[in-house]
Design a protein around this motif. Structure first.
Motif, PDB file in Angstrom:
ATOM      1  N   LEU A 283      -5.726  12.863  -4.953  1.00 18.01           N
ATOM      2  CA  LEU A 283      -6.798  11.916  -4.702  1.00 18.01           C
ATOM      3  C   LEU A 283      -8.123  12.575  -4.363  1.00 18.01           C
ATOM      4  CD1 LEU A 283      -4.749   9.266  -2.695  1.00 18.01           C
ATOM      5  CD2 LEU A 283      -5.265   9.342  -5.142  1.00 18.01           C
ATOM      6  N   TYR A 284      -8.136  13.886  -4.198  1.00 20.37           N
ATOM      7  CA  TYR A 284      -9.388  14.615  -4.029  1.00 20.37           C
ATOM      8  C   TYR A 284     -10.124  14.754  -5.358  1.00 20.37           C
ATOM      9  CZ  TYR A 284      -5.672  17.915  -5.084  1.00 20.37           C
ATOM     10  OH  TYR A 284      -4.550  18.517  -5.636  1.00 20.37           O
ATOM     11  N   ASP A 285      -9.459  14.432  -6.470  1.00 15.25           N
ATOM     12  CA  ASP A 285     -10.089  14.464  -7.794  1.00 15.25           C
ATOM     13  C   ASP A 285      -9.600  13.250  -8.593  1.00 15.25           C
ATOM     14  OD1 ASP A 285     -11.515  15.291 -10.011  1.00 15.25           O
ATOM     15  OD2 ASP A 285      -9.963  16.678 -10.701  1.00 15.25           O
ATOM     16  N   PRO A 286      -9.968  12.044  -8.163  1.00 12.48           N
ATOM     17  CA  PRO A 286      -9.376  10.840  -8.741  1.00 12.48           C
ATOM     18  C   PRO A 286     -10.001  10.473 -10.079  1.00 12.48           C
ATOM     19  CG  PRO A 286     -10.985  10.231  -7.091  1.00 12.48           C
ATOM     20  CD  PRO A 286     -10.900  11.736  -7.066  1.00 12.48           C
ATOM     21  N   PRO A 287      -9.227   9.827 -10.961  1.00 13.42           N
ATOM     22  CA  PRO A 287      -9.786   9.346 -12.222  1.00 13.42           C
ATOM     23  C   PRO A 287     -10.734   8.166 -11.986  1.00 13.42           C
ATOM     24  CG  PRO A 287      -7.520   8.619 -11.988  1.00 13.42           C
ATOM     25  CD  PRO A 287      -7.793   9.553 -10.846  1.00 13.42           C
ATOM     26  N   ALA A 288     -11.656   7.966 -12.921  1.00 17.33           N
ATOM     27  CA  ALA A 288     -12.676   6.928 -12.761  1.00 17.33           C
ATOM     28  C   ALA A 288     -12.041   5.544 -12.604  1.00 17.33           C
ATOM     29  CB  ALA A 288     -13.625   6.957 -13.956  1.00 17.33           C
ATOM     30  N   LYS A 289     -10.965   5.282 -13.327  1.00 16.55           N
ATOM     31  CA  LYS A 289     -10.342   3.964 -13.239  1.00 16.55           C
ATOM     32  C   LYS A 289      -9.826   3.691 -11.834  1.00 16.55           C
ATOM     33  CE  LYS A 289      -6.940   0.931 -15.430  1.00 16.55           C
ATOM     34  NZ  LYS A 289      -5.897   0.790 -16.487  1.00 16.55           N
ATOM     35  N   LEU A 290      -9.208   4.672 -11.213  1.00 14.47           N
ATOM     36  CA  LEU A 290      -8.696   4.475  -9.853  1.00 14.47           C
ATOM     37  C   LEU A 290      -9.847   4.309  -8.867  1.00 14.47           C
ATOM     38  CD1 LEU A 290      -6.105   4.299  -8.184  1.00 14.47           C
ATOM     39  CD2 LEU A 290      -6.297   6.761  -7.777  1.00 14.47           C
ATOM     40  N   VAL A 291     -10.913   5.045  -9.057  1.00 16.17           N
ATOM     41  CA  VAL A 291     -12.102   4.898  -8.205  1.00 16.17           C
ATOM     42  C   VAL A 291     -12.604   3.460  -8.265  1.00 16.17           C
ATOM     43  CG1 VAL A 291     -14.497   5.590  -7.883  1.00 16.17           C
ATOM     44  CG2 VAL A 291     -12.758   7.324  -8.366  1.00 16.17           C
ATOM     45  N   GLN A 292     -12.676   2.914  -9.477  1.00 19.22           N
ATOM     46  CA  GLN A 292     -13.155   1.545  -9.646  1.00 19.22           C
ATOM     47  C   GLN A 292     -12.217   0.536  -8.981  1.00 19.22           C
ATOM     48  OE1 GLN A 292     -13.368   0.299 -13.738  1.00 19.22           O
ATOM     49  NE2 GLN A 292     -14.753  -1.406 -13.293  1.00 19.22           N
ATOM     50  N   LEU A 293     -10.924   0.737  -9.150  1.00 21.60           N
ATOM     51  CA  LEU A 293      -9.955  -0.197  -8.582  1.00 21.60           C
ATOM     52  C   LEU A 293      -9.954  -0.183  -7.056  1.00 21.60           C
ATOM     53  CD1 LEU A 293      -6.972   0.449 -11.032  1.00 21.60           C
ATOM     54  CD2 LEU A 293      -8.261  -1.690 -10.811  1.00 21.60           C
ATOM     55  N   CYS A 294     -10.278   0.967  -6.464  1.00 21.10           N
ATOM     56  CA  CYS A 294     -10.246   1.099  -5.003  1.00 21.10           C
ATOM     57  C   CYS A 294     -11.582   0.759  -4.338  1.00 21.10           C
ATOM     58  CB  CYS A 294      -9.834   2.518  -4.611  1.00 21.10           C
ATOM     59  SG  CYS A 294      -8.117   2.909  -4.983  1.00 21.10           S
ATOM     60  N   HIS A 295     -12.617   0.532  -5.099  1.00 24.89           N
ATOM     61  CA  HIS A 295     -13.936   0.205  -4.533  1.00 24.89           C
ATOM     62  C   HIS A 295     -13.819  -0.986  -3.569  1.00 24.89           C
ATOM     63  CE1 HIS A 295     -18.308   0.091  -4.480  1.00 24.89           C
ATOM     64  NE2 HIS A 295     -18.228  -1.232  -4.564  1.00 24.89           N
ATOM     65  N   PRO A 296     -14.476  -0.930  -2.408  1.00 27.02           N
ATOM     66  CA  PRO A 296     -15.535  -0.025  -1.965  1.00 27.02           C
ATOM     67  C   PRO A 296     -15.042   1.234  -1.252  1.00 27.02           C
ATOM     68  CG  PRO A 296     -15.277  -1.756  -0.374  1.00 27.02           C
ATOM     69  CD  PRO A 296     -14.305  -2.061  -1.472  1.00 27.02           C
TER      70      PRO A 296
ATOM     71  N   PRO B 121      -6.240  -6.013   1.199  1.00 25.41           N
ATOM     72  CA  PRO B 121      -5.674  -7.007   0.283  1.00 25.41           C
ATOM     73  C   PRO B 121      -6.343  -7.106  -1.087  1.00 25.41           C
ATOM     74  CG  PRO B 121      -5.698  -7.878   2.504  1.00 25.41           C
ATOM     75  CD  PRO B 121      -6.457  -6.585   2.548  1.00 25.41           C
ATOM     76  N   PRO B 122      -7.679  -7.148  -1.195  1.00 23.91           N
ATOM     77  CA  PRO B 122      -8.248  -7.237  -2.546  1.00 23.91           C
ATOM     78  C   PRO B 122      -7.983  -6.002  -3.395  1.00 23.91           C
ATOM     79  CG  PRO B 122      -9.993  -7.008  -0.892  1.00 23.91           C
ATOM     80  CD  PRO B 122      -8.725  -7.257  -0.154  1.00 23.91           C
ATOM     81  N   ILE B 123      -7.934  -4.825  -2.777  1.00 30.50           N
ATOM     82  CA  ILE B 123      -7.651  -3.601  -3.532  1.00 30.50           C
ATOM     83  C   ILE B 123      -6.200  -3.609  -4.001  1.00 30.50           C
ATOM     84  CG2 ILE B 123      -7.545  -1.081  -3.415  1.00 30.50           C
ATOM     85  CD1 ILE B 123      -9.795  -1.213  -1.329  1.00 30.50           C
ATOM     86  N   LEU B 124      -5.299  -3.972  -3.123  1.00 28.60           N
ATOM     87  CA  LEU B 124      -3.886  -4.032  -3.506  1.00 28.60           C
ATOM     88  C   LEU B 124      -3.665  -5.029  -4.639  1.00 28.60           C
ATOM     89  CD1 LEU B 124      -2.322  -3.891   0.066  1.00 28.60           C
ATOM     90  CD2 LEU B 124      -2.087  -2.144  -1.712  1.00 28.60           C
ATOM     91  N   THR B 125      -4.361  -6.149  -4.607  1.00 28.81           N
ATOM     92  CA  THR B 125      -4.239  -7.136  -5.682  1.00 28.81           C
ATOM     93  C   THR B 125      -4.713  -6.559  -7.004  1.00 28.81           C
ATOM     94  OG1 THR B 125      -4.510  -8.987  -4.145  1.00 28.81           O
ATOM     95  CG2 THR B 125      -4.984  -9.419  -6.465  1.00 28.81           C
ATOM     96  N   ARG B 126      -5.840  -5.855  -6.993  1.00 28.75           N
ATOM     97  CA  ARG B 126      -6.351  -5.241  -8.226  1.00 28.75           C
ATOM     98  C   ARG B 126      -5.397  -4.174  -8.759  1.00 28.75           C
ATOM     99  NH1 ARG B 126     -11.386  -5.462  -5.466  1.00 28.75           N
ATOM    100  NH2 ARG B 126     -11.360  -3.222  -5.022  1.00 28.75           N
ATOM    101  N   LEU B 127      -4.845  -3.368  -7.858  1.00 37.69           N
ATOM    102  CA  LEU B 127      -3.927  -2.313  -8.289  1.00 37.69           C
ATOM    103  C   LEU B 127      -2.654  -2.902  -8.889  1.00 37.69           C
ATOM    104  CD1 LEU B 127      -4.393   0.066  -5.238  1.00 37.69           C
ATOM    105  CD2 LEU B 127      -5.058   0.582  -7.594  1.00 37.69           C
TER     106      LEU B 127
END
Length: 393
Positions: free
Chosen positions: A213-226, A274-280
């Motif tokens: 997670l120190y070098d995460p892919p862009a998709k995961l970054v987007q899903l975990c925002h903010p 909760p919103p991040i978990l739902t997106r994931l």
């Protein structure tokens, strides 16, 4: 820093620990004269930064090369009563050898006692037997407690959940170091078992083994925002009160910074997660379908029940992580360790047995007809050069 009661030890454990496997100079023992000054300066700066932010749990192992020796140059100059020092020693068929390694560790650390001693890498049924049998390694540990040289005894493990639970239920351990994080929640039953025994629970390598997670892919970054993926995973783990501390394997003082952001947000987990978990969850469903996403793991044989010891549960999990979150580098690294890491990551890759041979072993899976093809797909996605464990490099 926030602190949690570390199970029946009653230690006030910081929710972040300073793991000692990345700031050392070498993975092999070597003379002190071979340690470069800048390497030692970096280690000492890392330790001092940890203490500055309230991380007073310093964790190392006999198997971490020069880590203990380098720590032994700074520990005597720190306020001992304010530290929680842990080292780990691998199980041995000869308890005298286990004790000799402990003495070596204490000599390197320059300490009269350690707060926490773990049997390191209790990964198999054989490791467990060597540890808990009469006159085994655990008995040596308890003798050291009676002598005042160890305060509490635990074990670390990369093994199957069944082995971990059996070790927990043996009643001889005060705490456990294990793997559990968002991308792999297999060991939750072991954490529940530890809670029933009032044991301390220490999560190993949440950022590296938890997805690089120190070098995460862009998709995961987007899903975990903010949140950053690293902060999200820290909060996911620490949102469960059964979890007491996360090991931060810092290579440099700045490696604590992102994790400290998670500590600042702990009182907001009910709002943030909760919103991040739902997106994931939805990201996985979008890729593999809702039924498969919720049932893929059901009825799968263990690697040691499978022809060729193919690690079907892990391979299918890694496929999910690539499809849902683009965790390609992480998944490839784990997949290509199979067959090379022994009990630290057991089992073989999907190319080690013909798909038709596996069919009779999948009868309890709701996806038994699909799994051979999915394993072949996973191999195409993930195969590459063989990988070795960091300690073997």
């Amino acid at each position: 820093m926030q602190y949690r009661r570390f199970g029946r030890t009653e230690l006030a454990m910081p929710v972040l620990s300073c793991g000692g496997m990345r700031y050392q100079y070498k993975w092999q023992d070597m003379p002190w004269s071979g340690i470069p000054a800048e390497g030692q300066q970096n280690l000492e700066a890392t330790i001092r930064r940890a203490l500055e932010v309230g991380i007073n749990h310093i964790e190392t192992a006999r198997g971490y090369g020069t880590s203990e020796m380098q720590l032994g140059r700074i520990l005597p100059h720190l306020p001992r009563q304010e530290l929680i020092v842990q080292t780990k020693i691998g199980p041995s068929a000869d308890p005298k050898q286990f004790l000799a390694k402990f003495e070596q560790s204490m000599g390197y650390l320059n300490l009269e006692y350690v707060d926490l001693l773990a049997i390191h890498g209790l990964n198999t049924w054989e490791d467990l037997e060597l540890s808990v049998r009469s006159r085994g390694c655990l008995e040596v540990c308890h003798q050291l407690v009676r002598q005042g040289r160890v305060r509490f005894v635990g074990f670390s493990t990369h093994g199957p959940t069944e082995v971990i639970i059996k070790a927990i239920q043996s009643g001889g351990f005060d705490y456990v170091n294990l793997h559990w994080y968002f991308v792999n929640q297999t060991n939750w039953p072991a954490i529940e078992a530890a809670a029933q025994q009032d044991m301390g629970v220490f999560i190993i390598s949440p950022s590296d083994k938890g997805g690089k997670l120190y070098d995460p892919p862009a998709k995961l970054v987007q899903l975990c925002h903010p949140l950053s993926p690293m902060v999200f995973n820290d909060l996911f783990c620490l949102s469960h009160p059964q979890v007491h501390t996360l090991s931060i394997g810092a290579a440099r003082p700045s490696d604590f910074d992102e994790h400290l952001r998670a500590v600042q947000l702990l009182d907001q987990v009910d709002e943030l997660l909760p919103p991040i978990l739902t997106r994931l969850e939805q990201a996985l469903i979008d890729q593999v379908g809702e039924h498969y996403a919720k049932t893929w793991h059901q009825g799968l044989p263990r690697y040691d029940e499978t022809p060729g010891q193919v690690n079907i549960p892990l391979i299918l999990l890694l496929r999910n992580l690539v499809l849902a979150y683009d965790l390609v580098d992480y998944a490839r690294g784990r997949y290509n360790l199979l067959g090379n890491a022994g009990s630290w990551l057991p089992g073989q890759r999907a190319d080690k047995v013909d798909a038709k041979t596996l069919q009779p072993y999948l009868i309890h899976s709701p996806h038994r007809e699909r799994i051979p093809a999915l394993l072949q797909e996973a191999h195409r996605l993930l195969s590459g050069a063989e990988v070795k464990r960091l300690s073997q490099s």
